[in-house]
Scaffold this active site. Structure first.
Site: not given
Length: 149
Positions: A20, A30, A83, A107
């Site tokens: 990342e 969400r 994360c 990830h």
């Protein structure tokens, strides 16, 4: 006082290992987390910058993973859920307490047995290949650190 911190998390739906690039100072879930918390538009740290860039050599990590024969790409966001919070928190801590320590997040896909339990088809990577991807990424970090010395 580590030289580098590499956090690992899973991202269902991803087909490759993805170091990342950016963590945002934002929680916007969400779905609820395991403790039923579901923050919306909340900063992770009120005194933190809008974002942190990983200080790990993300492009070198991708190249090393690909050289090991595994799929990889740079991801430009760790999302806005757990994360991202882990990555942002680590980079915030390193910036304040250990500014010479490199940090970031990668990830990995589901393992096949996890993908098989999903209601819709999901990409996966074997646990052995996930371990090889992580090892290749660590090797790239080690080479980067050695070049800095």
């Amino acid at each position: 006082r580590p030289d580098a911190v590499l956090c690992i998390g899973q991202a269902g739906g991803r087909m490759e290992a993805t170091p990342e690039r950016v963590a945002l100072n934002l929680n916007d879930a969400r779905i609820p987390d395991n403790d039923k918390n579901q923050p919306v538009d909340e900063p992770i740290f009120a005194d933190g910058p809008a974002a942190y860039f990983a200080t790990l050599p993300v492009k070198d990590m991708v190249a090393a993973i690909r050289s090991a024969g595994l799929p990889a790409r740079v991801s430009n966001t760790a999302g806005l859920f757990v994360c991202n919070q882990v990555m942002y928190g680590v980079l915030y801590h390193l910036a304040h307490e250990l500014p010479h320590t490199l940090g970031g997040f990668m990830h990995v896909p589901y393992a096949p047995e996890q993908a098989a339990r999903q209601s819709a088809p999901q990409p996966s990577m074997s646990k052995d290949d996930i371990a090889r991807a992580i090892s290749a990424a660590i090797g790239a970090i080690e080479r980067h650190l050695a070049a800095r010395r």
